[in-house]
Design a protein around this motif. Structure first.
Motif, PDB file in Angstrom:
ATOM      1  N   ARG A  21      78.794 -25.292   7.756  1.00  0.00           N
ATOM      2  CA  ARG A  21      77.339 -25.411   7.902  1.00  0.00           C
ATOM      3  C   ARG A  21      76.728 -25.819   6.581  1.00  0.00           C
ATOM      4  O   ARG A  21      77.117 -25.309   5.531  1.00  0.00           O
ATOM      5  CB  ARG A  21      76.721 -24.062   8.308  1.00  0.00           C
ATOM      6  N   GLN A  22      75.771 -26.692   6.645  1.00  0.00           N
ATOM      7  CA  GLN A  22      74.984 -27.020   5.469  1.00  0.00           C
ATOM      8  C   GLN A  22      74.142 -25.793   5.129  1.00  0.00           C
ATOM      9  O   GLN A  22      73.529 -25.199   6.024  1.00  0.00           O
ATOM     10  CB  GLN A  22      74.078 -28.214   5.746  1.00  0.00           C
ATOM     11  N   PHE A  23      74.107 -25.427   3.865  1.00  0.00           N
ATOM     12  CA  PHE A  23      73.365 -24.243   3.446  1.00  0.00           C
ATOM     13  C   PHE A  23      71.910 -24.336   3.886  1.00  0.00           C
ATOM     14  O   PHE A  23      71.347 -23.392   4.430  1.00  0.00           O
ATOM     15  CB  PHE A  23      73.451 -24.073   1.922  1.00  0.00           C
ATOM     16  N   GLY A  24      71.288 -25.483   3.664  1.00  0.00           N
ATOM     17  CA  GLY A  24      69.884 -25.660   4.016  1.00  0.00           C
ATOM     18  C   GLY A  24      69.616 -25.542   5.503  1.00  0.00           C
ATOM     19  O   GLY A  24      68.603 -24.987   5.923  1.00  0.00           O
ATOM     20  N   MET A  28      67.264 -22.780   7.279  1.00  0.00           N
ATOM     21  CA  MET A  28      66.187 -23.126   8.214  1.00  0.00           C
ATOM     22  C   MET A  28      66.331 -22.359   9.527  1.00  0.00           C
ATOM     23  O   MET A  28      65.331 -22.038  10.168  1.00  0.00           O
ATOM     24  CB  MET A  28      66.164 -24.625   8.491  1.00  0.00           C
ATOM     25  N   SER A  29      67.544 -22.034   9.911  1.00  0.00           N
ATOM     26  CA  SER A  29      67.713 -21.273  11.152  1.00  0.00           C
ATOM     27  C   SER A  29      67.280 -19.815  10.972  1.00  0.00           C
ATOM     28  O   SER A  29      66.870 -19.169  11.926  1.00  0.00           O
ATOM     29  CB  SER A  29      69.161 -21.354  11.660  1.00  0.00           C
ATOM     30  N   TYR A  30      67.346 -19.297   9.745  1.00  0.00           N
ATOM     31  CA  TYR A  30      66.854 -17.945   9.466  1.00  0.00           C
ATOM     32  C   TYR A  30      65.350 -17.931   9.189  1.00  0.00           C
ATOM     33  O   TYR A  30      64.694 -16.930   9.415  1.00  0.00           O
ATOM     34  CB  TYR A  30      67.602 -17.321   8.276  1.00  0.00           C
ATOM     35  N   VAL A  40      65.235 -22.423   1.899  1.00  0.00           N
ATOM     36  CA  VAL A  40      66.427 -22.325   1.052  1.00  0.00           C
ATOM     37  C   VAL A  40      66.211 -21.276  -0.032  1.00  0.00           C
ATOM     38  O   VAL A  40      67.081 -20.440  -0.286  1.00  0.00           O
ATOM     39  CB  VAL A  40      66.784 -23.702   0.442  1.00  0.00           C
ATOM     40  N   ALA A  41      65.051 -21.299  -0.681  1.00  0.00           N
ATOM     41  CA  ALA A  41      64.766 -20.326  -1.739  1.00  0.00           C
ATOM     42  C   ALA A  41      64.766 -18.902  -1.196  1.00  0.00           C
ATOM     43  O   ALA A  41      65.343 -17.988  -1.808  1.00  0.00           O
ATOM     44  CB  ALA A  41      63.422 -20.645  -2.397  1.00  0.00           C
ATOM     45  N   GLU A  64      76.518 -19.648  -6.204  1.00  0.00           N
ATOM     46  CA  GLU A  64      75.075 -19.781  -5.996  1.00  0.00           C
ATOM     47  C   GLU A  64      74.645 -21.232  -5.813  1.00  0.00           C
ATOM     48  O   GLU A  64      73.537 -21.491  -5.369  1.00  0.00           O
ATOM     49  CB  GLU A  64      74.303 -19.134  -7.134  1.00  0.00           C
ATOM     50  N   ASN A  65      75.512 -22.169  -6.133  1.00  0.00           N
ATOM     51  CA  ASN A  65      75.200 -23.582  -5.962  1.00  0.00           C
ATOM     52  C   ASN A  65      75.825 -24.179  -4.703  1.00  0.00           C
ATOM     53  O   ASN A  65      75.761 -25.393  -4.517  1.00  0.00           O
ATOM     54  CB  ASN A  65      75.651 -24.382  -7.186  1.00  0.00           C
TER      55      ASN A  65
END
Length: 85
Positions: A21-24, A28-30, A40-41, A64-65
């Protein structure tokens, strides 16, 4: 010869945590009511502040990255935060 391909229905039935999964996108799903950058932040902050989550993620290769999450990392997040929508 078996030419079985995944149909759209089959791919929708698979648990979300079975694929990278893309982190972003996961953020967005959360946080669907937030903009992409804010989601994201907020998601990164929640990962840092949720007791034990960061340690558990680091053990499975998270940094973290990280921009792409492995299925294992997604499962760890879901264990701590529950499944996203």
């Amino acid at each position: 010869m078996n030419n079985k391909t995944n149909t759209k229905r089959e791919s929708q039935q698979q648990p979300k945590s079975r694929k990278f999964r893309q982190f972003g996108n996961l953020a967005m799903s959360y946080y669907p009511d937030r903009g992409y950058k804010r989601a994201v932040a907020l998601f990164r902050e929640e990962i840092r502040l949720t007791g034990g989550l960061m340690d558990a993620l680091v053990k499975v290769g998270y940094t973290e990255n990280s921009r792409v999450l492995s299925p294992r990392q997604v499962r760890v997040i879901e264990e701590y935060l529950g499944e996203s929508d």
